[in-house]
Design a protein around this motif. Sequence first.
Motif, mmCIF file in Angstrom:
data_model
loop_
_atom_site.group_PDB
_atom_site.id
_atom_site.type_symbol
_atom_site.label_atom_id
_atom_site.label_comp_id
_atom_site.label_asym_id
_atom_site.label_seq_id
_atom_site.Cartn_x
_atom_site.Cartn_y
_atom_site.Cartn_z
ATOM 1 N N ALA A 1 45.613 60.419 56.857
ATOM 2 C CA ALA A 1 46.174 59.070 57.001
ATOM 3 C C ALA A 1 45.203 58.135 57.723
ATOM 4 N N ARG A 2 44.380 58.686 58.601
ATOM 5 C CA ARG A 2 43.381 57.867 59.315
ATOM 6 C C ARG A 2 42.333 57.295 58.353
ATOM 7 N N ILE A 3 42.164 57.945 57.226
ATOM 8 C CA ILE A 3 41.254 57.450 56.187
ATOM 9 C C ILE A 3 42.040 56.587 55.188
ATOM 10 N N THR A 4 43.207 57.068 54.806
ATOM 11 C CA THR A 4 44.010 56.403 53.782
ATOM 12 C C THR A 4 44.455 55.013 54.210
ATOM 13 N N TRP A 5 44.992 54.901 55.424
ATOM 14 C CA TRP A 5 45.597 53.634 55.844
ATOM 15 C C TRP A 5 44.630 52.458 55.756
ATOM 16 N N PRO A 6 43.432 52.510 56.377
ATOM 17 C CA PRO A 6 42.557 51.322 56.303
ATOM 18 C C PRO A 6 42.086 51.006 54.885
ATOM 19 N N LEU A 7 41.859 52.047 54.088
ATOM 20 C CA LEU A 7 41.421 51.799 52.711
ATOM 21 C C LEU A 7 42.541 51.176 51.882
ATOM 22 N N TRP A 8 43.757 51.689 52.042
ATOM 23 C CA TRP A 8 44.902 51.147 51.307
ATOM 24 C C TRP A 8 45.164 49.708 51.740
ATOM 25 N N PHE A 9 45.086 49.457 53.026
ATOM 26 C CA PHE A 9 45.281 48.103 53.541
ATOM 27 C C PHE A 9 44.214 47.166 52.971
ATOM 28 N N TYR A 10 42.962 47.611 52.936
ATOM 29 C CA TYR A 10 41.878 46.808 52.371
ATOM 30 C C TYR A 10 42.140 46.495 50.898
ATOM 31 N N VAL A 11 42.578 47.495 50.140
ATOM 32 C CA VAL A 11 42.868 47.279 48.718
ATOM 33 C C VAL A 11 43.988 46.249 48.561
ATOM 34 N N ALA A 12 45.031 46.363 49.359
ATOM 35 C CA ALA A 12 46.148 45.415 49.268
ATOM 36 C C ALA A 12 45.700 43.995 49.615
ATOM 37 N N ILE A 13 44.958 43.850 50.707
ATOM 38 C CA ILE A 13 44.515 42.523 51.152
ATOM 39 C C ILE A 13 43.514 41.918 50.169
ATOM 40 N N GLY B 1 27.258 30.140 45.576
ATOM 41 C CA GLY B 1 27.224 31.463 46.183
ATOM 42 C C GLY B 1 28.573 32.142 46.307
ATOM 43 N N ILE B 2 29.654 31.392 46.138
ATOM 44 C CA ILE B 2 30.993 31.990 46.278
ATOM 45 C C ILE B 2 31.216 33.099 45.263
ATOM 46 N N ARG B 3 30.519 33.026 44.135
ATOM 47 C CA ARG B 3 30.717 34.074 43.135
ATOM 48 C C ARG B 3 30.230 35.428 43.615
ATOM 49 N N TYR B 4 29.212 35.453 44.489
ATOM 50 C CA TYR B 4 28.751 36.729 45.037
ATOM 51 C C TYR B 4 29.824 37.353 45.936
ATOM 52 N N LEU B 5 30.473 36.515 46.719
ATOM 53 C CA LEU B 5 31.572 36.997 47.552
ATOM 54 C C LEU B 5 32.711 37.511 46.681
ATOM 55 N N TYR B 6 33.065 36.743 45.651
ATOM 56 C CA TYR B 6 34.141 37.150 44.749
ATOM 57 C C TYR B 6 33.828 38.509 44.116
ATOM 58 N N TYR B 7 32.634 38.655 43.563
ATOM 59 C CA TYR B 7 32.297 39.907 42.879
ATOM 60 C C TYR B 7 32.175 41.079 43.856
ATOM 61 N N PHE B 8 31.715 40.816 45.077
ATOM 62 C CA PHE B 8 31.690 41.871 46.089
ATOM 63 C C PHE B 8 33.118 42.342 46.394
ATOM 64 N N LEU B 9 34.014 41.387 46.643
ATOM 65 C CA LEU B 9 35.412 41.735 46.930
ATOM 66 C C LEU B 9 36.059 42.442 45.739
ATOM 67 N N LEU B 10 35.809 41.932 44.545
ATOM 68 C CA LEU B 10 36.386 42.540 43.340
ATOM 69 C C LEU B 10 35.870 43.965 43.148
ATOM 70 N N LEU B 11 34.564 44.154 43.269
ATOM 71 C CA LEU B 11 33.974 45.480 43.073
ATOM 72 C C LEU B 11 34.501 46.479 44.099
ATOM 73 N N ILE C 1 41.898 55.252 46.335
ATOM 74 C CA ILE C 1 43.114 55.295 47.142
ATOM 75 C C ILE C 1 44.235 56.095 46.489
ATOM 76 N N VAL C 2 44.244 56.200 45.182
ATOM 77 C CA VAL C 2 45.331 56.924 44.510
ATOM 78 C C VAL C 2 45.443 58.364 45.010
ATOM 79 N N PRO C 3 44.386 59.183 44.927
ATOM 80 C CA PRO C 3 44.551 60.547 45.436
ATOM 81 C C PRO C 3 44.773 60.589 46.942
ATOM 82 N N LEU C 4 44.152 59.669 47.665
ATOM 83 C CA LEU C 4 44.357 59.662 49.123
ATOM 84 C C LEU C 4 45.823 59.420 49.479
ATOM 85 N N VAL C 5 46.442 58.435 48.834
ATOM 86 C CA VAL C 5 47.852 58.154 49.107
ATOM 87 C C VAL C 5 48.711 59.356 48.712
ATOM 88 N N LEU C 6 48.436 59.921 47.548
ATOM 89 C CA LEU C 6 49.239 61.056 47.086
ATOM 90 C C LEU C 6 49.109 62.265 48.007
#
Length: 191
Positions: A165-177, A123-133, A142-147
């Motif tokens: 920034a209230r939208i950008t920050w959590p999404l950018w942080f999620y992408v980085a993590i 089942g770990i592959r479902y988690l991996y693909y969810f995170l990847l997607l 995030i690109v236009p949001l950051v810009l």
Amino acid sequence: MSNLKNKNLNLPIAIVSILIPVVVAVLFVLPKPDIAINFDVRVMPFFHAVLNSATAVLLLASLYFIKNGHTKAHKWTNITAVILSVCFLLSYVTYHFLTESTKFGDINHDQVVDASEIAVLGGIRYLYYFLLLTHIVLAVVIVPLVLFTLLRAFQNDNERHRKIARITWPLWFYVAITGVIVYIMISPYYG
């Protein structure tokens, strides 16, 4: 930067925001060049994870700084995070220009994940693909949001900067993590 105050950069931001994912998508279908490289490209995914980790730390610092009224430190941590993200993008594009994609679960490195390899993953592959997607989709978003967030800051449009920034920050942080988590999960399958 005061000359940005009255500039409408919506079109250039839109062009960059569309061009980046198109270029990345094309890299996955282009044949890989047969060129001699003087370094081991297999270190690049680790480098990408380091850049994503550093970006996440900078984003946490940025949030801390703005919550505590340190606007100059907030500004410089965000500029540094953008610079690291640009370095990541250039390195990522280079890596995928030069190499085939690694397949999650490809234990024997034959570019095929067969039934026995899928069974090992469970089942770990479902988690991996969810995170990847979610990572991929939000990396595009995030690109236009950051810009736009950065532009609003340089325009001293603090109200609109804070709002986006209230939208950008959590999404950018999620992408980085999630970039780091996806790397950790797929790293055993690099050839």
